[in-house]
Design an enzyme around this catalytic site. Structure first.
Site, PDB file in Angstrom:
ATOM      1  N   SER A  65       0.959  -1.204   0.016  1.00 32.00           N
ATOM      2  CA  SER A  65      -0.028   0.028   0.127  1.00 32.00           C
ATOM      3  C   SER A  65       0.756   1.048  -0.098  1.00 32.00           C
ATOM      4  O   SER A  65       2.102   1.055   0.252  1.00 32.00           O
ATOM      5  CB  SER A  65      -0.645  -0.177   1.236  1.00 32.00           C
ATOM      6  N   TYR A  78      -2.170  -0.709  10.337  1.00 30.95           N
ATOM      7  CA  TYR A  78      -2.098  -0.792   8.936  1.00 30.95           C
ATOM      8  C   TYR A  78      -0.644  -0.538   8.254  1.00 30.95           C
ATOM      9  O   TYR A  78      -0.134  -1.323   7.397  1.00 30.95           O
ATOM     10  CB  TYR A  78      -3.366  -0.211   7.971  1.00 30.95           C
TER      11      TYR A  78
END
Length: 235
Positions: A65, A78
């Site tokens: 990501s 995350y």
């Protein structure tokens, strides 16, 4: 492999998101993110590598990501786990190329997949879900799942080392690479605009997006996200 033949391509794409202020996160949030984004890809790669090495051929794609290049506010578990995946993926690429195996690290920015309803939120859950779902629907800043898939496939076919998806993501990653301290300072100002820490006991409980709906998340501001959810069966 016994039933279908050797695995030519492995794509590690499974992911979870727990969004909220750092003060509302606990160790379990970090452990769950690491289990999904680091340990699961590691085990999957270890499972396919013996056969790939034997054949001197194979492609591995790890979906990280932009949060694995730049630590984003209210997404500490995350981002930490996606940073770990980037390091793991790059390390495997450096050592596996000599065996004919190509490892590609993919770092998407915001994608219109329709997934916010299934993300988890802590703190002031309704407010967290509101900013998250609106950001996920902004035209120009987000990319459709189809566009992302096409670019990922082409990167895998070519054997690219890394691909960052969307122009805003490329810009932010490049800016962070040049001025990491400045980038973090800018993001700290952005953090002040995000919802404050939740003070009630319920603020430390994870709630799915669909459990945190409000008038804002049902408004036209999230139209693209809701259309993507229907199209991608994120219901």
């Amino acid at each position: 492999e016994t039933r279908l033949g050797p695995i030519d391509v492995l794509v590690n794409n499974a992911g979870i998101i727990t969004a909220g202020p750092l003060d509302n996160m606990d160790v379990r949030d970090f452990e769950d993110s690491m289990a999904m984004h680091f340990w699961a890809p590691l085990h999957a790669m270890q499972a396919v590598l013996p056969s790939m090495r034997q054949r001197s051929a194979g492609r591995i794609v790890n979906i990280s990501s932009l949060g694995g290049k730049v630590a984003l506010p209210h997404m500490a578990p995350y981002s930490a786990s996606k940073f770990a995946l980037v390091g793991l993926s790059e390390g495997f690429r450096a050592e596996m190329r000599q065996h004919g195996i190509s490892v590609t690290t993919v770092c998407p920015g915001l994608l219109r997949t329709g997934s916010p309803d299934h993300a988890e939120f802590k703190g002031q859950q309704k407010k967290e879900f509101a900013w998250f779902s609106i950001a996920d629907a902004l035209p120009g800043l987000t990319m459709s799942a189809e566009q992302a898939a096409r670019q990922i496939w082409n990167a895998c076919r070519r054997g690219d080392g890394e691909v960052i998806l969307s122009l805003p993501a490329k810009f932010l990653a490049a800016f962070h690479g040049l001025l990491p301290g400045t980038t973090t300072d800018i993001l700290s100002w952005m953090n002040r605009a995000l919802p404050a820490t939740g003070e009630s006991p319920a603020a430390n409980v994870r709630r799915k997006g669909y459990e945190s709906e409000s008038e804002i998340t049902r408004s036209p501001l999230t139209t693209l996200t809701r259309k993507a959810a229907a199209k991608n069966n994120e219901l």
